[in-house]
Design a protein around this motif. Structure first.
Motif, short mmCIF file in Angstrom:
data_model
loop_
_atom_site.label_atom_id
_atom_site.label_comp_id
_atom_site.label_asym_id
_atom_site.label_seq_id
_atom_site.Cartn_x
_atom_site.Cartn_y
_atom_site.Cartn_z
N SER A 155 0.85 -1.19 0.00
CA SER A 155 0.00 0.00 0.00
C SER A 155 0.89 1.24 0.00
O SER A 155 1.92 1.27 0.68
CB SER A 155 -0.92 0.02 1.23
N PRO A 156 0.49 2.30 -0.73
CA PRO A 156 1.28 3.54 -0.73
C PRO A 156 1.36 4.18 0.64
O PRO A 156 2.27 4.96 0.92
CB PRO A 156 0.52 4.44 -1.72
N THR A 157 0.41 3.86 1.53
CA THR A 157 0.40 4.50 2.85
C THR A 157 1.57 4.04 3.71
O THR A 157 1.93 4.74 4.67
CB THR A 157 -0.91 4.19 3.58
N GLU A 182 0.05 -6.68 -11.41
CA GLU A 182 -0.32 -5.27 -11.61
C GLU A 182 0.52 -4.39 -10.69
O GLU A 182 0.61 -4.67 -9.50
CB GLU A 182 -1.81 -5.06 -11.29
N PRO A 183 1.11 -3.30 -11.22
CA PRO A 183 1.20 -2.97 -12.64
C PRO A 183 2.22 -3.88 -13.33
O PRO A 183 2.92 -4.65 -12.66
CB PRO A 183 1.69 -1.52 -12.61
N PHE A 201 3.17 3.69 -7.54
CA PHE A 201 2.18 2.64 -7.38
C PHE A 201 0.83 3.24 -7.00
O PHE A 201 0.76 4.16 -6.17
CB PHE A 201 2.60 1.64 -6.30
N GLU A 202 -0.23 2.71 -7.61
CA GLU A 202 -1.57 3.12 -7.24
C GLU A 202 -2.00 2.39 -5.98
O GLU A 202 -1.28 1.56 -5.45
CB GLU A 202 -2.54 2.80 -8.39
N SER A 203 -3.19 2.72 -5.48
CA SER A 203 -3.68 2.10 -4.26
C SER A 203 -3.75 0.58 -4.42
O SER A 203 -4.32 0.06 -5.39
CB SER A 203 -5.08 2.64 -3.93
#
Length: 384
Positions: A155-157, A182-183, A201-203
């Motif tokens: 996770s980006p968090t 993904e991705p 990176f997306e969520s």
């Protein structure tokens, strides 16, 4: 919001003071503190997924050793690092701090275990690099679903994005194939998927889905090989019999007669006698049939269509192209996996290479790839 753990580890490592250094090493230590950005050349993170859902993490920081001063400073730093005497938070404690929040998000109990530290010097020609490494096991890092493993804990968090000179590698567990990534990774090698910075990176990314390999595939390959050998031996026997002057039809009949004497008539002797009596009458017909067969064999055969070529003589790319032609020029990627019985990872790599060469076209539809031959009109398709 908590700063990405990877970045925290890097920043803290680069700020480690090499206390106690004297002379030139002391000057190098001061340089490390004053200009930490020049001290490290990159950070590599490798995550080896295990079949039980755990993951073995390896986090390494690389430092170029450009001269004797840098080498002496690194020797002091690695000794303190391995002894746990540094003030750096470049340790498993960084990940222990974020594991509870990750556990709450994915609803699985997690723990950081079996942590260790190590260091080494890698020599490559005239260049040397000092490497500091932290290893640990992150339990329940992947979600286990019957025959699937889903890597869903990133996770980006907490992990964040990759900056320049940083890499993330996720390795396939033993006994599994890759179903989804993904991705798309920057490189794939021996079941390892790698992303290199700068990478955003997306969520929920990166996400990787592994499926348990089907052992039946290996058995099928063996069975096909055995059948092929038997067919070759049978064909060779027929040719041998023909060139002895004995027509293949007659030879096969005699083999049948020897194997099943009781099936030729009511009673073994009478059946044999009948066969002997009828032999002169049928000899001419048999000879005529053999002559006709030889004449037919001498005539040139019409060239076979491409679909009649033995699949074993085709390259992987040609097999895919023939498969697409047989299905109207378009197929789902999962259907190609099912038809060829290759692993999903092999099919994915092969199709990507063919797409780069212009031999096929790929269209992403939802969570599936639609593969088509060039000029087959993917955009006009039925949207499978």
């Amino acid at each position: 919001m908590r700063q990405a753990a990877l970045l925290v580890a890097v920043v803290c490592l680069l700020a480690v003071p090499a206390a106690g250094a004297v002379g030139a090493p002391a000057a190098q230590s001061a340089a490390l503190q004053e200009d930490p950005g020049s001290a490290a050349s990159g950070v590599d993170v490798t995550v080896q997924i295990r079949p039980d859902g755990d993951a073995r993490w390896t986090v390494s920081s690389k430092h170029p050793l450009e001269d004797e001063n840098a080498t002496a400073a690194f020797d002091q730093l690695r000794a303190r690092f391995e002894a746990g005497e540094t003030n750096s938070e470049f340790s498993a404690d960084v990940f222990r701090a974020v594991a509870p929040s990750v556990s709450d998000r994915v609803d699985r109990e997690m723990a950081i275990r079996d942590a260790s530290r190590s260091s080494r010097v890698v020599d490559a020609g005239n260049n040397s690099t000092g490497v500091l490494t932290v290893e640990f096991t992150w339990t329940n890092f992947s979600r286990v679903e019957d025959d699937r493993l889903v890597v869903d804990a990133f996770s980006p968090t907490w992990f964040g994005d990759l900056s320049e000179n940083q890499t993330l590698t996720v390795r396939t567990p033993d006994g599994y194939d890759t179903d989804e990534v993904e991705p798309g990774p920057d490189s794939i090698s021996n079941g390892a998927y790698q992303w290199s910075g700068a990478q955003t990176f997306e969520s929920g990314e990166p996400t990787v889905v592994f499926t348990e390999a089907n052992p039946v595939v290996g058995v099928s390959v063996v069975a096909v090989a055995v059948v092929s050998i038997i067919a070759l031996l049978a064909g060779g026997a027929s040719v041998w019999a023909y060139y002895r002057g004995e027509p293949a039809l007659s030879w096969l009949r005699r083999v049948r007669d020897r194997a099943r004497p009781d099936d030729l008539g009511v009673g073994g002797e009478s059946a044999t006698e009948d066969a002997d009596e009828s032999e002169p009458a049928t000899e001419a017909a048999t000879g005529a049939a053999a002559g006709a067969g030889a004449a037919a064999a001498s005539e040139p055969e019409e060239p076979e269509e491409s679909g009649g070529v033995d699949p074993e003589l085709l390259s992987d790319e040609e097999r895919v192209e023939r498969l697409l032609r047989e299905h109207g020029g378009r197929m789902k990627q999962s259907e190609i996996v099912e038809e060829t019985r290759w692993s999903t990872a092999k099919v994915s790599q092969l199709l990507s290479s063919m797409a780069d060469d212009g031999r096929v076209e790929k269209l992403r539809i939802g969570r599936e790839n639609l593969i088509s031959l060039p000029g087959e009109g993917v955009d006009d398709g039925d949207g499978e």
